[in-house]
Write an enzyme that holds these catalytic residues in place. Structure first.
Site, PDB file in Angstrom:
ATOM      1  N   MET A   1       0.848  -1.186   0.000  1.00 44.90           N
ATOM      2  CA  MET A   1       0.000   0.000   0.000  1.00 44.90           C
ATOM      3  C   MET A   1       0.889   1.244   0.000  1.00 44.90           C
ATOM      4  SD  MET A   1      -2.959  -1.397  -0.012  1.00 44.90           S
ATOM      5  CE  MET A   1      -2.448  -2.932  -0.751  1.00 44.90           C
ATOM      6  N   CYS A   2       0.331   2.407  -0.195  1.00 47.63           N
ATOM      7  CA  CYS A   2       1.105   3.653  -0.217  1.00 47.63           C
ATOM      8  C   CYS A   2       0.144   4.810  -0.444  1.00 47.63           C
ATOM      9  CB  CYS A   2       2.127   3.705  -1.355  1.00 47.63           C
ATOM     10  SG  CYS A   2       3.562   2.637  -1.137  1.00 47.63           S
ATOM     11  N   ASP A   3       0.616   6.015  -0.154  1.00 50.37           N
ATOM     12  CA  ASP A   3      -0.096   7.226  -0.550  1.00 50.37           C
ATOM     13  C   ASP A   3       0.924   8.226  -1.050  1.00 50.37           C
ATOM     14  OD1 ASP A   3      -3.071   7.017   0.226  1.00 50.37           O
ATOM     15  OD2 ASP A   3      -2.014   6.163   1.929  1.00 50.37           O
TER      16      ASP A   3
END
Ligand SMILES: [Zn+2]
Length: 295
Positions: A1-3
């Protein structure tokens, strides 16, 4: 995941800012590395495949590179900047194409590093990434096979920025969608470019539970004027965007945790100013880092 978020000078009132949280297996360590400019004479051994050397001098870069425990080493990076102020962050995305059946190829992390080492502007880095995507392709594990959760494959999206412009790339195997950013943009672990989202979104990915709250929180930060470094650092360390326990922008789940972060400021005509977190940003905070001769 990441933003990953980007704000252009029109909304920062100063320089372009790119901010990224790298959410990875909780036992992964990333090293913030400086790599000098060079003229490659030998083929480049990336994580799973070898690519032809760049015909020109590569750029000087600073990257956040995962350390893997076994013989297989991650060559690529989760995010980074080059000396011309090109910054790139990537995201895992899931589409109708199954990445587990792909032949060994470049990982999204490899494409981040190649884009930074070869790109002289954001638009040029986009061209570099798309060319490699088409000619070499994506494939192979993006996680340490000997780490928590073992091997894992996925497609990637990218936010690519420089002092005056930014672009979103979303991919599925060798297909790519590209969108130029108007003044600000955020990406997370889902398809978002309308035609690509319509045609390629994974039919069963529960984005409403695990992704959309983080993406909406990033959107709210980008609506502020001006968008500031302080606001973006606070956002990367925040926990108020959960739709499920631990699934915040600063992630704290059993299998995915924010293990490294970067906020890069890219003024026109200067080397970027960079802050990084070498762990969970809510715990370790950010430190400013720089190019060797500026230390
Ligand atoms: Zn946290």
């Amino acid at each position: 995941m990441c933003d990953c978020l980007v704000a252009l000078p029109e909304v920062t009132g100063a320089a372009t800012i790119l901010a990224k949280n790298s959410d990875r297996p909780p036992d992964e360590v990333q090293h913030w590395e400086h790599i000098d400019a060079a003229i490659d004479t030998e083929p480049i051994r990336c994580t799973h495949v070898t690519v032809a050397p760049w015909a020109e001098r590569t750029r000087e870069v600073m990257i956040s590179r995962p350390y893997w425990r076994g013989a297989l080493q991650c060559w690529g990076a989760e995010h980074g900047v080059n000396d011309l102020g090109v910054a790139i962050g990537n995201e895992a995305i899931y589409t109708i194409d199954d990445p587990r059946s792909a032949a060994p190829g470049l990982t999204g992390l490899d494409l981040v590093r190649l884009g930074l080492q070869r790109g002289t502007s954001a638009e040029h880095a986009v061209t570099v990434i798309l060319d490699l995507l088409h000619t070499v392709g994506q494939g192979g594990t993006c996680h340490d096979p000997h780490g928590h959760g073992g091997a894992r494959t996925y497609w990637s999206s990218f936010l690519v920025a420089d002092p005056v412009s930014a672009w979103v790339i979303e991919t599925s195997a060798r297909v790519a969608a590209v969108r130029r950013v108007d003044t600000a943009a955020a990406i997370s672990n889902r398809t978002s470019i309308p035609w690509f989202d319509d045609g390629y979104r994974h039919p069963r990915q529960p984005t409403d539970r695990f992704v959309d709250a983080r993406l909406a929180a990033s959107g709210r930060v980008l609506e502020e004027r001006p968008v500031t470094v302080d606001a973006l650092r606070s956002h990367l360390a925040s926990h108020d965007s959960c739709s499920e326990p631990g699934w915040s922008v600063c992630m704290h789940t059993e299998h995915q945790r924010t293990v490294a972060s970067m906020v890069a400021v890219m003024p026109v005509g200067e080397r970027p100013h960079v802050w990084v977190a070498d762990g969970q940003p809510c715990e370790v905070g950010f430190r400013q880092t720089g190019w060797p001769e500026l230390r």
